[in-house]
Write a protein that holds these residues in place. Structure first.
Motif, PDB file in Angstrom:
ATOM      1  N   UNK A 180       2.352   7.717  -7.205  1.00 20.56           N
ATOM      2  CA  UNK A 180       2.695   5.990  -7.260  1.00 20.56           C
ATOM      3  C   UNK A 180       1.201   5.394  -7.017  1.00 20.56           C
ATOM      4  N   UNK A 181       0.703   5.939  -5.435  1.00 19.85           N
ATOM      5  CA  UNK A 181      -0.943   5.274  -5.666  1.00 19.85           C
ATOM      6  C   UNK A 181      -1.486   5.474  -6.636  1.00 19.85           C
ATOM      7  N   UNK A 182      -1.403   7.254  -7.447  1.00 20.48           N
ATOM      8  CA  UNK A 182      -2.629   7.926  -8.107  1.00 20.48           C
ATOM      9  C   UNK A 182      -2.859   7.351  -9.248  1.00 20.48           C
ATOM     10  N   UNK A 183      -3.845   7.451  -9.878  1.00 15.79           N
ATOM     11  CA  UNK A 183      -3.914   6.671 -11.002  1.00 15.79           C
ATOM     12  C   UNK A 183      -4.391   4.953 -11.244  1.00 15.79           C
ATOM     13  N   UNK A 184      -4.732   4.373  -9.898  1.00 17.75           N
ATOM     14  CA  UNK A 184      -3.791   3.469 -10.122  1.00 17.75           C
ATOM     15  C   UNK A 184      -2.321   3.219  -9.387  1.00 17.75           C
ATOM     16  N   UNK A 185      -2.448   1.573  -8.501  1.00 19.27           N
ATOM     17  CA  UNK A 185      -0.951   1.462  -7.268  1.00 19.27           C
ATOM     18  C   UNK A 185      -0.002   1.018  -8.613  1.00 19.27           C
ATOM     19  N   UNK A 186       1.028   0.806  -7.623  1.00 23.96           N
ATOM     20  CA  UNK A 186       2.448  -0.246  -9.023  1.00 23.96           C
ATOM     21  C   UNK A 186       1.829  -1.465  -9.226  1.00 23.96           C
ATOM     22  N   UNK A 187       1.290  -1.688  -7.614  1.00 18.63           N
ATOM     23  CA  UNK A 187       0.559  -2.787  -7.780  1.00 18.63           C
ATOM     24  C   UNK A 187      -0.721  -3.931  -8.875  1.00 18.63           C
ATOM     25  N   UNK A 188      -1.620  -2.359  -9.180  1.00 22.02           N
ATOM     26  CA  UNK A 188      -2.777  -2.627  -9.840  1.00 22.02           C
ATOM     27  C   UNK A 188      -1.260  -3.015 -11.248  1.00 22.02           C
TER      28      UNK A 188
END
Length: 379
Positions: free
Chosen positions: A358-366
């Motif tokens: 989920x936080x890998x290669x850009x978080x869900x929030x991004x």
């Protein structure tokens, strides 16, 4: 609109699945225990053509494209998502060089990266900036025929197993004063820092790269000064996020397979629990989420193969697939009950792996910021 795979793609899927079971599965426990990628896989991945799957033949690859890459990452991630993440970290390096590098850079580095001689990485994130590119502090200054780069990169996939790193650095104080440099481990001033002890995706090596007055030849500047942010963002959108989505899709289907197998074999009240409606509902949820994630992911890959813009589609695929992977692993764990926390059962590892996507290669929030802005403007 064709949702079927070609005969060539189906053969690729079969051969990659067999490779993963034969070569990667026996090393999973070792990678889990040691918390890093097994380097002995590098030449085998090169021999299979997996490392050069998106690289043109003239630079040592096979040029099969993004759908083929997605197939490879998905099938490998069914067996070991950490190795899938390793490939994602490698592909972003090869993609950046083959897309933005000079002809000399392509000829020098891509054959090494595709043959199985070594792996690549993309070194962007720092303690002060990742998604916030403006917070990056690594500085490159020109001195004669080389640049001197100083800074520390963290959370870098393949940090300790790659020897070629596409590295983002500042070249001035302005908002666009960034450039990408190809940095090798052998360059003076290059060293490795800590290796992270991750909760999941332990089959991938993640850690720090330290640049202490690292001397980089001027010919290793990719493009020109001022191009860095544009190059990195394009690479993240077109190589990192689609690959991470493929890792997540692999987890979705591995969770489905483990859950269905366990449900058929686990007998309660004199019959397999797969006969219970409550269990069937959970299997239906996993199946539907896995299919939805797969369709979004292959749509993005197909658009890339057609040379069409796919930034939004790739971002959506990454967001949805990674959330789906976590939910699928959670439901599969529910089916396993108490067995889900026993390390001998693959679902215990898949659950941890899913969380880390989920936080890998850009978080869900991004991702939601990107998608929300697009939706607000276009609908």
């Amino acid at each position: 609109m064709d949702f079927s795979f070609s005969e060539k793609e189906e053969l690729l899927r079969k051969s990659i699945a067999e490779f993963a079971k034969r070569e990667i599965a026996p090393l999973v426990d070792k990678m889990e225990a040691e918390g890093g990628f097994a380097p002995e896989l590098i030449p085998k991945l090169g021999e299979m053509g997996i490392l050069g799957i998106i690289t043109p033949p003239e630079y040592g690859g096979n040029g099969m494209g993004h759908v083929a890459k997605t197939i490879a990452v998905e099938e490998i991630s069914k067996v070991c998502p950490g190795v899938g993440l390793t490939l994602e970290g490698h592909y972003v390096c090869t993609y950046l060089i083959q897309t933005f590098g000079s002809e000399d850079q392509k000829k020098k580095y891509l054959p090494r990266l595709t043959s199985g001689e070594t792996l690549g990485s993309l070194a962007v994130t720092e303690p002060t900036g990742g998604s916030d590119v403006a917070g990056i502090q690594t500085m490159a200054r020109r001195e004669g025929d080389h640049y001197v780069i100083t800074g520390r990169k963290c959370f870098i996939s393949n940090s300790h197993v790659a020897t070629i790193h596409a590295t983002l650095a500042r070249t001035g104080e302005g908002p666009k004063d960034f450039a990408v440099f190809i940095v090798e481990n052998s360059f003076p001033g290059f060293s490795l820092g800590r290796k992270e002890n991750k909760m999941g995706l332990r089959g991938a090596t993640t850690g720090e790269i330290i640049l202490d007055n690292c001397q980089v030849p001027i010919e290793n500047l990719v493009g020109k000064e001022g191009d860095g942010v544009k190059q990195v963002l394009a690479t993240i959108n077109q190589a990192a996020r689609p690959s991470m989505a493929a890792v997540a899709v692999g987890i979705c289907y591995a969770s489905l397979e483990e859950a269905a197998r366990f449900a058929r074999e686990r007998v309660l009240y004199g019959k397999p629990i797969s006969n219970l409606q409550a269990i069937q509902f959970l299997l239906a949820d996993i199946y539907a989420q896995a299919e939805a994630a797969r369709l979004l992911t292959y749509r993005a890959a197909s658009l890339l193969d057609q040379g069409q813009p796919a930034d939004i589609e790739a971002t959506m695929a990454k967001y949805v697939a990674c959330e789906a992977a976590f939910q699928c692993a959670r439901w599969a764990a529910d089916i396993h009950g108490g067995y889900s926390v026993i390390k001998e059962y693959p679902i215990e590892r898949l659950f941890r792996d899913a969380w880390v996507t989920i936080p890998s290669s850009g978080t869900a929030q991004v991702a939601k910021v990107v998608l929300g802005r697009y939706a607000a403007k276009n609908f």
